[in-house]
Design a protein around this motif. Sequence first.
Motif, short mmCIF file in Angstrom:
data_model
loop_
_atom_site.label_atom_id
_atom_site.label_comp_id
_atom_site.label_asym_id
_atom_site.label_seq_id
_atom_site.Cartn_x
_atom_site.Cartn_y
_atom_site.Cartn_z
N LEU A 69 -24.97 -141.53 45.23
CA LEU A 69 -26.41 -141.45 45.02
C LEU A 69 -26.77 -140.02 44.63
O LEU A 69 -26.19 -139.06 45.17
CB LEU A 69 -27.19 -141.84 46.29
N SER A 70 -27.74 -139.86 43.72
CA SER A 70 -28.11 -138.52 43.29
C SER A 70 -29.62 -138.41 43.10
O SER A 70 -30.31 -139.39 42.87
CB SER A 70 -27.41 -138.15 41.97
N ASP A 71 -30.10 -137.18 43.21
CA ASP A 71 -31.51 -136.85 43.02
C ASP A 71 -31.57 -135.62 42.13
O ASP A 71 -30.60 -134.87 42.02
CB ASP A 71 -32.17 -136.59 44.37
N SER A 72 -32.72 -135.40 41.49
CA SER A 72 -32.87 -134.23 40.64
C SER A 72 -34.31 -133.74 40.66
O SER A 72 -35.16 -134.31 41.35
CB SER A 72 -32.43 -134.55 39.20
N MET A 73 -34.58 -132.69 39.90
CA MET A 73 -35.94 -132.15 39.83
C MET A 73 -36.20 -131.59 38.43
O MET A 73 -35.28 -131.43 37.61
CB MET A 73 -36.17 -131.08 40.89
N VAL B 13 -24.35 -136.09 35.57
CA VAL B 13 -24.57 -136.47 36.97
C VAL B 13 -25.02 -137.92 37.06
O VAL B 13 -24.51 -138.71 37.86
CB VAL B 13 -25.62 -135.54 37.63
N ILE B 14 -25.98 -138.28 36.22
CA ILE B 14 -26.51 -139.65 36.27
C ILE B 14 -25.44 -140.66 35.86
O ILE B 14 -25.34 -141.74 36.45
CB ILE B 14 -27.75 -139.76 35.36
N HIS C 144 -24.18 -144.22 41.01
CA HIS C 144 -24.50 -145.65 41.09
C HIS C 144 -26.01 -145.84 41.29
O HIS C 144 -26.59 -146.77 40.74
CB HIS C 144 -23.75 -146.30 42.25
N ILE C 145 -26.62 -144.93 42.05
CA ILE C 145 -28.07 -144.95 42.26
C ILE C 145 -28.58 -143.55 41.99
O ILE C 145 -28.11 -142.58 42.59
CB ILE C 145 -28.43 -145.36 43.70
N THR C 146 -29.53 -143.42 41.08
CA THR C 146 -30.12 -142.12 40.79
C THR C 146 -31.62 -142.21 40.94
O THR C 146 -32.22 -143.27 40.74
CB THR C 146 -29.74 -141.66 39.36
N MET C 147 -32.24 -141.09 41.32
CA MET C 147 -33.68 -141.10 41.50
C MET C 147 -34.33 -139.81 41.03
O MET C 147 -33.70 -138.75 41.00
CB MET C 147 -34.05 -141.38 42.96
N GLY D 158 -26.24 -144.64 32.46
CA GLY D 158 -25.04 -145.01 33.20
C GLY D 158 -25.23 -145.41 34.65
O GLY D 158 -24.30 -145.92 35.27
N ALA D 159 -26.42 -145.17 35.22
CA ALA D 159 -26.65 -145.55 36.61
C ALA D 159 -26.78 -147.06 36.74
O ALA D 159 -27.26 -147.74 35.82
CB ALA D 159 -27.90 -144.87 37.14
#
Length: 317
Positions: free
Chosen positions: A145-149, A163-164, A168-171, A197-198
């Motif tokens: 799982l990943s997050d960004s800004m 990264v994305i 599997h899960i990105t937000m 790709g997520a």
Amino acid sequence: MSLPLLVTGTIGIDTIITPRGRAEGVLGGSVSFAAVAALLFTDRVDAVSIIGEDFPVHYEEALAAKGLCMDGVERKKGPSFAWTGEYFDNMNKRRTVCANDSVMLDWQVNVPDALRGHPVLVCCCMVPAQQLKCMEQCPDASLVLSDSMDKWLRRQPELLDAVISRSHITMMNEDEAKEYAAASTVLEAGEFLLSRGASYAVVKQGEYGATLIGRGEDGRTRIFRCPAYPLKTLVDPTGAGDTFLGALAGYLSTLPEGLPSFEHVKRGIVYGTVAASFTCESFSADALLSMTPETFRKRLAEYTEMCSMPAACNSWI
């Protein structure tokens, strides 16, 4: 029995200014919120991060008391990651007054060998290059799982793409997702994240909740819209998104190893929404640290009742 979970990102010291007041030198950082929220569900959470020599010992003790394993957290000479932010009457909007992130920018990520086999990896918001290093050092993670800004959308878009593609899960929050996708709607932005790709995309929408976008077996877009838990008094939303991510990951770590179903991710989104509401009720992580399984279950029951749809809605035509 839950799967071991590794969470990486920032641990730091915040100064927060909101219409409700000001809090200086309080516990901050994405890992602090995400890890505590994950521990509501899972038995084992390890942190990989870096702190400075000025990081208060009592904050380390508070995180350890909740069950977070800090063996993967490096302590370095110099100041810790520090962020000062100001919120206005509309607390969906904030501005960074100042940030000291040199300790993070200089950090050479090294996941200890003993932690590289964790099946669940949570890459909280930090430099995309460092997120990628964590992913590369944890090649056997079956759920990432990943997050960004926003600043990484502009500074390192090609690394954010990478990264994305490995998540599997990105937000992202709504404004960031729309900017990244050059889109005007949440659905369009979510579908763009899937195209990178997520398997699942989550668009965070602050006081309006969150939207989950995925694909069914037939390739059609599936959507779940989750409203926020309504709070009478909003004190400080800092860390709410990290709490949301951590609770989602914590719940998913209780499932069999591998990619979760859309229905299971929906359930995790609900748990993340309820957990995030606690964070918003105090400055820093105070309310989150004092949350118990009992207080969480009570609020979850209230939320479920609020969101239940009358059965007659399915039979009026």
